[in-house]
Design an enzyme around this catalytic site. Structure first.
Site, PDB file in Angstrom:
ATOM      1  CG  ASN A   1      -2.881   5.795  13.602  1.00 45.77           C
ATOM      2  OD1 ASN A   1      -3.669   6.717  13.763  1.00 45.77           O
ATOM      3  ND2 ASN A   1      -1.715   5.959  13.010  1.00 45.77           N
TER       4      ASN A   1
ATOM      5  CB  SER B   1      10.516   6.431   9.013  1.00 47.41           C
ATOM      6  OG  SER B   1      10.168   6.102  10.339  1.00 47.41           O
TER       7      SER B   1
ATOM      8  N   GLY C   1       7.223  -1.863   5.987  1.00 38.17           N
ATOM      9  CA  GLY C   1       8.610  -2.283   5.891  1.00 38.17           C
ATOM     10  C   GLY C   1       9.606  -1.425   6.623  1.00 38.17           C
TER      11      GLY C   1
ATOM     12  CB  CYS D   1       6.926  -2.619  16.128  1.00 39.28           C
ATOM     13  SG  CYS D   1       8.609  -2.176  15.664  1.00 39.28           S
TER      14      CYS D   1
ATOM     15  CB  CYS E   1       1.896   5.876  10.787  1.00 38.84           C
ATOM     16  SG  CYS E   1       2.629   7.178   9.854  1.00 38.84           S
TER      17      CYS E   1
ATOM     18  CB  CYS F   1       3.613  -1.881  13.736  1.00 35.72           C
ATOM     19  SG  CYS F   1       3.746  -1.715  11.949  1.00 35.72           S
TER      20      CYS F   1
ATOM     21  CB  SER G   1      10.310   4.340  15.015  1.00 36.41           C
ATOM     22  OG  SER G   1       9.791   4.717  13.760  1.00 36.41           O
ATOM     23  CG  LEU G   2      12.971   7.209  21.221  1.00 38.00           C
ATOM     24  CD1 LEU G   2      14.292   6.463  21.115  1.00 38.00           C
ATOM     25  CD2 LEU G   2      13.215   8.642  21.717  1.00 38.00           C
ATOM     26  CG  HIS G   3       7.597   4.163  18.925  1.00 43.05           C
ATOM     27  ND1 HIS G   3       6.797   5.215  18.534  1.00 43.05           N
ATOM     28  CD2 HIS G   3       7.934   3.510  17.789  1.00 43.05           C
ATOM     29  CE1 HIS G   3       6.647   5.182  17.223  1.00 43.05           C
ATOM     30  NE2 HIS G   3       7.335   4.168  16.744  1.00 43.05           N
TER      31      HIS G   3
ATOM     32  CD  GLU H   1      -2.857  -1.169   2.361  1.00 41.99           C
ATOM     33  OE1 GLU H   1      -3.905  -1.802   2.221  1.00 41.99           O
ATOM     34  OE2 GLU H   1      -2.564  -0.559   3.398  1.00 41.99           O
TER      35      GLU H   1
HETATM   36  N1  SAH Z   1       9.780   0.630   9.710  1.00 42.40           N
HETATM   37  C1  SAH Z   1       9.975   2.027   9.765  1.00 42.40           C
HETATM   38  C2  SAH Z   1       9.076   2.798   8.837  1.00 42.40           C
HETATM   39  C3  SAH Z   1       7.673   2.323   8.653  1.00 42.40           C
HETATM   40  S1  SAH Z   1       6.619   2.533  10.032  1.00 42.40           S
HETATM   41  C4  SAH Z   1       9.825   2.512  11.185  1.00 42.40           C
HETATM   42  O1  SAH Z   1       9.390   1.754  12.036  1.00 42.40           O
HETATM   43  O2  SAH Z   1      10.210   3.647  11.440  1.00 42.40           O
HETATM   44  C5  SAH Z   1       6.273   4.271   9.979  1.00 42.40           C
HETATM   45  C6  SAH Z   1       5.978   4.889  11.338  1.00 42.40           C
HETATM   46  O3  SAH Z   1       4.695   4.465  11.816  1.00 42.40           O
HETATM   47  C7  SAH Z   1       6.981   4.506  12.410  1.00 42.40           C
HETATM   48  O4  SAH Z   1       7.334   5.623  13.179  1.00 42.40           O
HETATM   49  C8  SAH Z   1       6.173   3.512  13.222  1.00 42.40           C
HETATM   50  O5  SAH Z   1       6.706   3.336  14.487  1.00 42.40           O
HETATM   51  C9  SAH Z   1       4.816   4.142  13.185  1.00 42.40           C
HETATM   52  N2  SAH Z   1       3.720   3.266  13.588  1.00 42.40           N
HETATM   53  C10 SAH Z   1       3.606   1.946  13.423  1.00 42.40           C
HETATM   54  N3  SAH Z   1       2.442   1.501  13.933  1.00 42.40           N
HETATM   55  C11 SAH Z   1       1.800   2.582  14.435  1.00 42.40           C
HETATM   56  C12 SAH Z   1       0.554   2.778  15.082  1.00 42.40           C
HETATM   57  N4  SAH Z   1      -0.273   1.766  15.315  1.00 42.40           N
HETATM   58  N5  SAH Z   1       0.223   4.028  15.448  1.00 42.40           N
HETATM   59  C13 SAH Z   1       1.064   5.075  15.202  1.00 42.40           C
HETATM   60  N6  SAH Z   1       2.232   4.951  14.582  1.00 42.40           N
HETATM   61  C14 SAH Z   1       2.618   3.721  14.212  1.00 42.40           C
HETATM   62 FE1  SF4 Z   2       8.190  -1.816  13.375  1.00 45.48          FE
HETATM   63 FE2  SF4 Z   2       8.270  -0.098  11.323  1.00 45.48          FE
HETATM   64 FE3  SF4 Z   2       8.308  -2.750  10.884  1.00 45.48          FE
HETATM   65 FE4  SF4 Z   2       6.087  -1.633  11.783  1.00 45.48          FE
HETATM   66  S1  SF4 Z   2       7.039  -1.244   9.813  1.00 45.48           S
HETATM   67  S2  SF4 Z   2       7.020  -3.530  12.527  1.00 45.48           S
HETATM   68  S3  SF4 Z   2       6.899   0.001  13.097  1.00 45.48           S
HETATM   69  S4  SF4 Z   2       9.864  -1.550  11.970  1.00 45.48           S
END
Ligand code: SAH
Ligand code: SF4
Length: 349
Positions: A295, A196, A164, A121, A338, A124, A219-221, A97
């Site tokens: 989200n 990212s 990805g 993660c 995201c 996600c 992505s720190l979180h 997508e």
């Molecule tokens: N894999 C990379 C890029 C794709 S994810 C990464 O993790 O950075 C893009 C962004 O969406 C990242 O910051 C990720 O942590 C965030 N993300 C993933 N799931 C999410 C969710 N449920 N709510 C908000 N942000 C989310």
């Molecule tokens: Fe984690 Fe980014 Fe992969 Fe989702 S797309 S599992 S946030 S690394």
């Protein structure tokens, strides 16, 4: 160059050298390579017939020897805010997508670098499904061109925040960024191209040494090791202290301000202790913190924080000199926000 249709290669996969070789085999002058490349990359041609400044006989010869594949749009959804989410399928049936987000005279694209993701993660949707495969340079690039052509507008920025982990597919990602940046490609300024990553440290260091001014988001979180381990098991081996040091080096080397992505999850990473750790992680460094309300993902126990709590984060970060914003999630009514880009099974196809 094989002419057997089962062995035909796609024009998108030929290097300039291979294209020149093919054209010279066909007795063509050198300038043809540039013309053909223009059609493939700048104009995103979908068929040989579109190549109007290329003689018809050559178009026919090319069609015998190579394919001109591209993504096929299998589905789309349009958000109330004007964002469009596309499900795009490659010739092998794998689909990803991507999202186009218009605003004023801007058009941002969120593109994928892999079908699925292996990092796992916990919050996600992409992570939950695992990795299908990495995308090639042209497969990443073509998503952006598909959106450009659909909106019939110039793309002003691209974020690789779809499906990805770009740094688990480093070479293809970098090549796609270069082509997006190139005047012979999409011509988008390097600063408007953002990668990212969940924090794959060796590749952050590699990225710091690239000559272009691409933008980096991490992505720190959570800045608490135990919480981050639980939320982001795929990057457990890259500890926060090592990430901190790597980002220090990144800033020294590039002079550019990285963004930290922080999805606020109620009761998980929005407590006072977590806020303090985030302030400590960022204070005194060049950083921008992008706070986003989580989200919600089907079947997940995690819930977003409150807006009041998000404002607390902004204020506290500002009080230690760290710039932070709460980002609006675009397209949440169509699951395009995201972390909600999920690969769909293409039943019956
Ligand atoms: N894999 C990379 C890029 C794709 S994810 C990464 O993790 O950075 C893009 C962004 O969406 C990242 O910051 C990720 O942590 C965030 N993300 C993933 N799931 C999410 C969710 N449920 N709510 C908000 N942000 C989310
Ligand atoms: Fe984690 Fe980014 Fe992969 Fe989702 S797309 S599992 S946030 S690394």
């Amino acid at each position: 160059m094989a002419s057997d249709s089962t062995e035909k290669r796609d024009l998108h996969t030929l290097t300039r050298g291979e294209l020149m070789e093919l054209l010279s085999e066909l007795g063509q002058p050198k300038f043809r390579a540039k013309q053909v490349e223009e059609w493939v990359w700048e104009k995103n041609a979908r068929s040989f017939d579109e190549m109007t400044n290329v003689p018809k006989s050559l178009r026919e010869e090319l069609a015998k020897r190579v394919t001109l594949g591209g993504v096929e749009e299998v589905a789309r959804q349009v958000s109330l805010d004007g964002s469009r989410k596309y499900l795009l399928r490659y010739p092998d049936g794998v689909a990803v997508e991507c999202v186009g987000m218009p605003g004023g005279n801007r058009l941002s694209v969120c593109a994928s670098t892999q079908a699925g993701c292996a990092m796992g993660c916990a919050f996600c949707a992409t992570g939950a499904a695992g990795l299908t495969r990495s995308l090639t340079e042209s497969e990443i690039y073509e998503q952006v061109m598909h959106v450009r052509d659909d909106f019939n507008a110039r793309v002003t920025s691209v974020v690789l925040m779809g499906q990805g982990e770009p740094f688990m597919n480093y070479d293809a990602t970098l090549a796609a960024l270069r082509r997006l940046n190139s005047p012979e490609g999409a011509g988008i300024g390097a600063r408007h191209l953002t990668v990212s990553t969940c924090g794959v440290i060796p590749q952050i260091m590699r990225f710091a040494n690239e000559p272009e001014q691409f933008t980096l988001a991490v992505s720190l979180h959570s800045a608490v090791q135990r919480t981050r381990n639980a939320l982001m098991p795929g990057v457990r081996k890259y500890s926060l202290i090592n990430l901190y040091n790597a980002m220090g080096e990144y800033v020294n080397k590039t002079g550019r301000r990285p963004t930290y992505e922080y999805a606020l999850i109620g009761g998980v990473n929005d407590t006072d202790n977590e806020l303090q750790a985030l302030c400590d992680f960022c204070e005194g460094t060049l950083a921008h913190v992008n706070l986003i309300q989580l989200n919600e993902v089907d079947g997940s126990k995690f819930r977003p924080s409150t807006d009041l709590r998000a404002q607390d984060f902004v204020r506290r970060l500002a009080s230690v000199g760290v710039e932070a914003t709460v980002r609006n999630s675009r397209g949440s009514d169509i699951d395009a926000a995201c972390g909600q880009l999920k690969q769909r099974a293409l039943r019956g196809r």
